[in-house]
Design an enzyme around this catalytic site. Structure first.
Site, PDB file in Angstrom:
ATOM      1  N   LYS B  77      40.328  22.763   8.127  1.00 50.94           N
ATOM      2  CA  LYS B  77      39.261  23.390   8.853  1.00 50.94           C
ATOM      3  C   LYS B  77      37.969  23.843   7.895  1.00 50.94           C
ATOM      4  O   LYS B  77      38.285  24.527   7.019  1.00 50.94           O
ATOM      5  CB  LYS B  77      39.754  24.402  10.018  1.00 50.94           C
ATOM      6  CG  LYS B  77      38.771  25.160  10.782  1.00 50.94           C
ATOM      7  CD  LYS B  77      39.459  26.199  11.739  1.00 50.94           C
ATOM      8  CE  LYS B  77      38.449  26.569  12.653  1.00 50.94           C
ATOM      9  NZ  LYS B  77      39.211  27.688  13.591  1.00 50.94           N
ATOM     10  N   SER B 146      38.313  26.849  18.263  1.00 47.85           N
ATOM     11  CA  SER B 146      37.450  26.252  17.371  1.00 47.85           C
ATOM     12  C   SER B 146      37.954  25.060  16.189  1.00 47.85           C
ATOM     13  O   SER B 146      37.219  24.562  15.580  1.00 47.85           O
ATOM     14  CB  SER B 146      36.604  27.401  16.459  1.00 47.85           C
ATOM     15  OG  SER B 146      37.753  28.029  15.927  1.00 47.85           O
ATOM     16  N   SER B 170      41.962  29.353  18.881  1.00 47.76           N
ATOM     17  CA  SER B 170      41.507  28.394  18.392  1.00 47.76           C
ATOM     18  C   SER B 170      42.281  27.328  17.802  1.00 47.76           C
ATOM     19  O   SER B 170      41.943  26.280  17.331  1.00 47.76           O
ATOM     20  CB  SER B 170      40.462  28.888  17.160  1.00 47.76           C
ATOM     21  OG  SER B 170      39.353  29.408  17.656  1.00 47.76           O
TER      22      SER B 170
END
Lengths: 433, 433
Positions: B77, B146, B170
């Site tokens: 990420k 996210s 997320s």
């Protein structure tokens, strides 16, 4: 005779800068003169650019919007990111390293009008290995670590404020050794974004100052809190004298400082009782090692895997140890500390603060070691707020502190009591100007 | 027909790479071919350099020392630092930004032989604003956020593993929307050094995988733990069906998935009972907003003070809100959550895991929003480990997950049960190859 501006507290400074009596540039020049005079001996700064500081001070003077820390010169421990200065972690691995951004806590101070003077020397990655800073009271002695530069710069009247961090004893020990006020808030109260982690379940931001009022002022800005309500002279205060399981390791100077404080406070009307740390607190030295090393080894995996040759043996030992600790042992240590926290919380129904040693004694001779964290890491693990007050002198005339510990999140109450206690007991040795 | 290498799990991959049946380069080429074919639609990657990946894969093949993740392609990420790729935080403020070092968790994977394929798309600073990634099951739908890119890349068979982080929902929401396994370990178990904080008392690293076995494999490496002991078919398992206070906000697809799971598990011999979240858990939506916004505003002080014009309204709203929350209100919220944790811990004396919704329902149509965190942020705040299992389909044929929650630090027990449950209930919709 006018008091030199570099010796003023932050609270005194903003009283003068906000009404225009003193401008930021003049103040900065006096602080920088002190740095120029003393830095060759004290070695508090990992990075300082005098021209840059003056430019920033002038820019502040031309600013319309003046914050609550307007013009206050601050030092930033060199594991804390700054957009306009390198962040070198006290390690050759990060020599000259620059980040894009400021750490959150630095940006908050800037927004409040503070003047970032430079980066203060840190032990390598806020760890055990000593760096170059000397004790401003005596250059043959350690300033303590790992927030060595912040403690020395504040003690030596270069700046009234320095950021420190504490994972074992890195705020309270240098505060005691250098004769300043060290404040470690409750774990988590000051944001750590942009601060290189040592061991993230322990790392706590700390404030290194010369007065308790300054600690309160910075906390107001950093945490959006109301002003601390200072206590009237006759406020009833209950002190728990907590010698801890490590008392036998305290020098006479520390034992005297703590016991004299208890006696003197009792004489002026404080209630004082003995308080013992409940079990299994006697296991805190062991849990600290497990938790610290386990988290260290994981957080520093990149440095260890790519630059092990540039890591000192002292820190490398922690990492090696941490790599082989099984998760189950780490969790067991965390759970034991959680139990300690739960039980220590109960002590604060009977007392307002604990009075306890800040460090073993005076700053030891020599620069090769920064001292032991036994009297500080108890409270780092317990996550309680603590304040070191530099109330005493040791046999060599070096500062010796006492430590006051408050209940979890009872930071303002602790600061209010610390302010009273400091006013009553007075300050130990100060640097001669 | 041979199964394409890019569809293998990490566990299957290391069985082939460690004995030399498949080399890292061949494996990397199949994964990269999948990326090349699908990336124009899925948009999972914020940075990927095919040549660099192949060079790294060849370097792995020539390595004498092969780790337990040898050759496993992983996505990282884009709020997680990487020494050899930019870390852009999903924000123009960090466009092209490169750090000196890898985050600790990335360095750990590299040391174990994993192949870092690239940086996966994140919502801006792991916040609420949607980014470009599409749901690989249907490009007209959100992948959730996210950790959008990690979820999409893993679901779409580009890589078997992606790092995610969860501050609200997320990890679990994109896992449910994309039809993969999302595992959020107990708070703090995976080191966060080098991961941009969103709200540090909530931020938790998460693993995005396609099998529970892979979650266990990565956790062994990251936390130095023993192998998870999988459960025999007749192991007695007690499930607490926990609809939560948000049940009324769940779509029919989610309600069906959870209740059908309970029925089916009961039928094969699990014990199932209803469990209600104790008070004051109903206050968790409010505490999450206070804690998140308060910490956000402080952690992002630099970005906000210097680049507010480059921050989306959705995130800016959080920051503005956080700036005016008083410390006392923040502490009150933290203490309320601590009480919830204490009370929820007691539930696990009667049940082994809780069965609860993973998300509202199917991934909604449109890319402008990533969905709501109501069914995930409960467990983020409670710090309990959770696993999302993609067991069901919704009315549009999109994946719908269920969530299993374990007791604090009982991660291995949770994974063992999740493995049994997933084997019994089976997988919902998968991407057609």
């Amino acid at each position: 005779m006018v008091q030199p501006l570099n010796t003023l507290s932050a609270t005194e400074i903003v009283a003068l800068t906000l009404n225009g009596t003193v401008n930021c540039e003049t103040l900065a020049r006096e602080c920088l003169a002190r740095v120029a005079a003393r830095e060759p001996v004290v070695k508090a700064w990992a990075f300082i650019d005098l021209d840059q500081v003056l430019r920033e001070a002038k820019a502040l003077d031309s600013r319309a919007n003046r914050g609550p820390l307007f013009g206050v010169p601050v030092g930033v421990k060199d594991i804390i990111e700054t957009a306009d200065m390198p962040t070198q972690m006290g390690s050759p691995i990060y020599r000259g390293y620059r980040t894009l951004s400021d750490a959150g806590c630095v940006a908050q101070l800037r927004a409040a009008g503070a003047l970032i003077v430079g980066k203060t020397v840190t032990c390598e990655f806020a760890g055990p290995a000593a760096n170059v800073t000397t004790n401003p009271h005596n250059a043959a002695r350690t300033p303590g670590g790992s927030s060595s530069g912040s403690a020395a710069a504040v003690a030596d009247f270069m700046v009234p404020f320095g950021f420190g961090t504490q994972t074992g004893g890195s705020v309270q020990r240098p505060a005691s050794y250098c004769g300043i006020v060290g404040y470690k808030p409750t774990f988590g109260l000051i944001n750590r974004q942009g601060v290189k982690p040592a061991a993230e379940s322990l790392d706590t931001m700390g404030l290194m100052v010369r007065t308790v009022e300054d600690a309160a002022l910075f906390m107001q800005v950093l945490t959006n809190s109301a002003k601390v309500q200072w206590l009237p002279a006759d406020a009833p205060i209950r002190i728990g004298l907590c010698r801890t399981y490590a008392w036998k390791d305290a020098d006479e100077a520390t034992r005297n400082a703590v016991e004299n404080a208890a006696r003197r406070l009792e004489k002026v009307g404080f209630s004082v009782c003995d308080v013992a740390l409940p079990p299994p607190c006697e296991g805190l030295p062991r849990t600290r090692e497990i938790i610290n090393d386990y988290e260290r080894a994981r957080g520093m995996a990149w440095e260890w895997n790519t630059h092990a040759d540039k890591i000192t043996d002292a820190l490398g030992k922690s990492i090696r140890n941490g790599l082989v600790i099984p998760r189950a042992q780490y969790i067991e240590a965390l759970e034991q500390v959680a139990l300690c926290r739960h039980r220590v919380a109960a002590l604060f129904t009977d007392v307002d603060v604990l009075l306890t040693p800040a460090a073993d004694g005076e700053a030891p001779l020599g620069l090769a070691h920064t001292g032991h964290h036994r009297f500080q890491s108890i409270w780092t693990q317990l996550r309680t707020p603590t304040v070191t007050l530099p109330t005493d002198a040791g046999p060599s005339g070096m500062p010796v502190g006492i430590q006051l510990v408050g209940a979890h999140f009872a930071d303002d109450r602790l600061l209010a009591i610390a302010q009273r206690v400091f006013a009553l007991l007075g300050q130990g040795p100060r640097i001669e100007l």
